[in-house]
Scaffold this active site. Structure first.
Site, PDB file in Angstrom:
ATOM      1  N   HIS A  44       0.799  -1.234   0.000  1.00 22.98           N
ATOM      2  CA  HIS A  44       0.000   0.000   0.000  1.00 22.98           C
ATOM      3  C   HIS A  44       0.830   1.281   0.000  1.00 22.98           C
ATOM      4  O   HIS A  44       0.448   2.276  -0.565  1.00 22.98           O
ATOM      5  CB  HIS A  44      -1.078   0.053   1.076  1.00 22.98           C
ATOM      6  CG  HIS A  44      -0.788  -0.732   2.307  1.00 22.98           C
ATOM      7  ND1 HIS A  44      -0.368  -2.025   2.288  1.00 22.98           N
ATOM      8  CD2 HIS A  44      -0.892  -0.405   3.607  1.00 22.98           C
ATOM      9  CE1 HIS A  44      -0.215  -2.460   3.522  1.00 22.98           C
ATOM     10  NE2 HIS A  44      -0.521  -1.501   4.340  1.00 22.98           N
TER      11      HIS A  44
ATOM     12  N   GLU B 145     -17.092   8.878  20.362  1.00 29.03           N
ATOM     13  CA  GLU B 145     -15.890   8.073  20.575  1.00 29.03           C
ATOM     14  C   GLU B 145     -16.092   6.976  21.619  1.00 29.03           C
ATOM     15  O   GLU B 145     -15.155   6.276  21.984  1.00 29.03           O
ATOM     16  CB  GLU B 145     -14.704   8.970  20.962  1.00 29.03           C
ATOM     17  CG  GLU B 145     -14.953   9.859  22.157  1.00 29.03           C
ATOM     18  CD  GLU B 145     -13.796  10.811  22.455  1.00 29.03           C
ATOM     19  OE1 GLU B 145     -12.676  10.575  21.992  1.00 29.03           O
ATOM     20  OE2 GLU B 145     -14.029  11.790  23.175  1.00 29.03           O
TER      21      GLU B 145
ATOM     22  N   ASP C  93     -10.445   6.467  20.167  1.00 33.24           N
ATOM     23  CA  ASP C  93     -11.092   5.880  21.344  1.00 33.24           C
ATOM     24  C   ASP C  93     -12.174   4.884  20.943  1.00 33.24           C
ATOM     25  O   ASP C  93     -12.320   3.839  21.570  1.00 33.24           O
ATOM     26  CB  ASP C  93     -11.690   6.982  22.219  1.00 33.24           C
ATOM     27  CG  ASP C  93     -10.624   7.622  23.092  1.00 33.24           C
ATOM     28  OD1 ASP C  93      -9.828   6.860  23.674  1.00 33.24           O
ATOM     29  OD2 ASP C  93     -10.571   8.851  23.173  1.00 33.24           O
TER      30      ASP C  93
ATOM     31  N   CYS D 250     -12.082  12.431  13.049  1.00 35.95           N
ATOM     32  CA  CYS D 250     -10.779  13.018  13.360  1.00 35.95           C
ATOM     33  C   CYS D 250      -9.792  12.032  13.978  1.00 35.95           C
ATOM     34  O   CYS D 250      -8.752  12.430  14.468  1.00 35.95           O
ATOM     35  CB  CYS D 250     -10.945  14.215  14.300  1.00 35.95           C
ATOM     36  SG  CYS D 250     -11.462  13.736  15.948  1.00 35.95           S
TER      37      CYS D 250
END
Ligand code: PEP
Ligand code: MG
Length: 587
Positions: free
Chosen positions: A192, A442, A466, A513
């Site tokens: 990759h 999260e 998380d 994010c």
């Protein structure tokens, strides 16, 4: 001169001084300047001191319950003071001018051979203790300095990277305007990182088997992607050939305009790319990398540099205002403190935690009273932060985000606090504009109730760092299970899809994010799952733009549909990388 044959995966010829990255062992090996030798020795010494403190502490705790086990740590303490261990590493730093992590690792190799040869099984087993101790020394060397990522960002203009392997997420952190090319022991054409190299136009040779062992740090090498080879200690003619190619690169102004261009897929679907930052100084890197805005400012880092800011509204206001003005006209999403009780207490008492700010793995593995939960138990501090944020809102496009939310009740309580803070300011004669309020998704509970949360917020930001660890029950700090920390687990992909759908149904924007957005291969799958907004490490943004520009949105949607039918991580990874290999070579 020596020629190493591999597989050229991205054409071009470059030369530079080798920086060696041994990723499997997480040890970076690089040459240090003569002036860095003394600071490097001090770093080694500080690591020894910290390791001793920790071992004494662990020993005392263990001895309270299991006296017989305390001797393990006695043995490690003896090793730590052994004149052939740390002093030998210091000698390697002085003689070979290499970084301390590498020197410590070398000593381990020297000792391993000795342990392997002894016939006494008890003594042979002490190799495990040594390995544990060396791991601790390396961990403590990292404090305050360097993850592989930090070091890669610091490389100078004339380097080439030689690695045993290079994951796309790590490759995405490298500043490729400085690092001229790379070569890896592992890899094939469909590797990759090879796909990434082609889209970045970085010359690369992979599949070299043992280049990271054969090339010495600081040695001059030529990487010739078209000729499938790496030349160690090249002739002046080879160097001249490489220099000629470097001159062919596009002029800096073109590169600059290229960086500022907003991201979109090949078929014109706009993709928003924001930056994650920890310090106000990171703003420059965010702007330079072409971020449209700040998608995540982790305000808790403010407490590491300015502990008194937690209670000082004006101080926080100035920092937030600077950030909004600095990023204008882009939006800035500021996340309220995401710390736990210990961290907050130590900051407020201006007493650093032993060893300073804790490493990311430790910080993020904490459960319990953290993030918004903690802020709600400290209304006096929370209100200071909210007032500072609301005052700053007049100076730019602010969005306020709450971390670690697990219920609608917490969100309501937090919103009520925002109203209280707004009232405080109104009483002072300071009107506040309307500020969008969002939550991080999260915790699995938040993902499963995204439809309920969506009714009460203005935006979502999915925090996969998380989310993955709580969804898969994998503590990232625990090496024994960290392999199970897998962004491509079907449960994670389904959860992301579920949140994206809830957001769309309630017409609120959703961005992602977590670190996974910095990995270009994973990013393309996330686009296929219907996400169009991301926030990532600034260094990853140019790469993300280039990769997205090569791919068609409709093809990524089809790829995601196929992936969602697969049952195992291996199958998902194969499908993803296979499809990306086909799609990028086609374009
Ligand atoms: C996340 O959890 O994905 C995230 C971005 O937040 P942090 O890494 O600060 O916990
Ligand atoms: Mg988080």
């Amino acid at each position: 001169m020596q020629r190493l044959r591999g597989i050229g995966v991205s054409p071009g010829v470059v030369s530079g001084r080798a920086v060696i990255l041994i990723q499997r062992a997480q040890v970076l090996r690089y040459q240090i300047a003569p002036a860095r030798v003394e600071p490097e020795l001090r770093r080694l010494d500080a690591s020894r001191a910290r390791s001793r403190e920790q071992l004494v502490d662990i020993r005392a705790r263990v001895a309270r319950r299991h006296t017989e086990l305390a001797s393990i740590f006695d043995a490690q303490l003896l090793m730590l003071d052994d004149p052939t261990l740390v002093p030998r590493a210091a000698e390697i730093i002085r003689e070979q001018r290499v970084n301390a992590e590498w020197a410590v690792q070398q000593v381990f190799h020297e000792f391993s051979g000795v342990f392997d040869e002894v016939s006494d099984p008890y003594l042979r087993e002490r190799k495990g203790d040594l390995s544990d101790l060396v791991g601790r020394l390396r961990m403590n060397l990292r404090q305050g300095v360097a993850t592989a990522r930090d070091l890669l960002r610091d490389l100078d203009e004339s380097s080439v990277l030689i690695a045993d392997e290079l994951t796309p997420s790590l490759a995405a952190q490298v500043d490729w305007t400085k690092v001229r090319g790379f070569a890896t022991d592992a890899g094939s054409r469909t590797y990759h990182t090879a796909i990434l190299a082609r889209s970045l136009e970085v010359p690369a040779v992979v599949g070299l088997h043992d280049a990271s062992q054969r090339i010495q740090p600081g040695e001059v090498v030529v990487i010739d992607g078209a000729a499938n080879e790496v030349i160690v200690d090249p002739s002046p003619q080879e160097l001249a050939r490489a220099a000629h190619h470097v001159d062919d690169r596009p002029p800096a102004a073109t590169a600059d305009a290229e960086r500022r261009r907003p991201a979109s897929t090949a078929d014109g679907v706009p993709i928003r790319l924001d930056a994650n930052i920890e310090f106000p100084d990171d703003l420059a890197a965010a702007r330079y990398s072409g971020a449209e805005g700040i998608g995540l400012y982790r305000t808790e880092f403010l407490l590491t540099t300015a502990p008194d800011a937690a209670t000082n509204e004006d101080r926080q206001y100035e920092i937030y205002r600077g950030m909004l003005e600095g990023m204008a006209p882009g939006a800035v999403t500021i996340r309220t403190f995401d710390v736990d009780e210990d961290q907050l207490a130590s900051r407020l008492a201006r007493r650093p935690l032993a060893g300073g700010w804790e490493p990311e793995e430790v910080r993020t593995s904490r459960q319990g009273l953290r993030g918004l939960r903690l802020s709600l138990t400290r209304p006096e501090l929370f209100r200071v932060q909210l007032r500072a944020l609301l005052r700053a809102a007049r100076h730019g496009r602010l969005r306020i985000m709450f971390p670690f939310v697990s219920s609608v009740e917490q969100l309501r309580e937090a919103r009520a606090m925002v109203i209280d803070a707004t009232d405080d300011l109104a009483r002072r004669g300071e009107p506040v504009p309307r500020v969008p309020i969002g939550v991080m998704i999260e915790i699995p509970a938040a993902a499963y109730t995204a439809d309920l949360l969506a009714r009460e917020v203005d935006f979502f930001t999915i925090g996969t760092n998380d989310l993955i660890q709580y969804c898969l029950a994998v503590d990232r700090a625990d090496e024994r299970v960290s392999r199970l920390y897998e962004p491509l687990h079907p449960a994670i992909l389904r959860m992301i899809l579920m949140v994206r759908r809830a957001a769309r149904r309630h017409s609120i924007p959703v961005s992602l994010c977590g670190e996974m957005a910095s990995d270009p291969a994973l990013l393309t799958l996330l686009v296929g799952l219907g996400l169009t907004e991301f926030s990532m490490t600034p260094g990853a943004i140019p790469v993300a733009k280039q990769v997205l520009a090569e791919l068609r949105h409709e093809e990524l949607r089809a790829l995601a549909r196929r992936v969602l039918r697969l049952a195992t991580i291996d199958d998902i990874e194969r499908e993803l990388l296979g499809a990306l290999g086909r799609l990028t070579t086609k374009s």
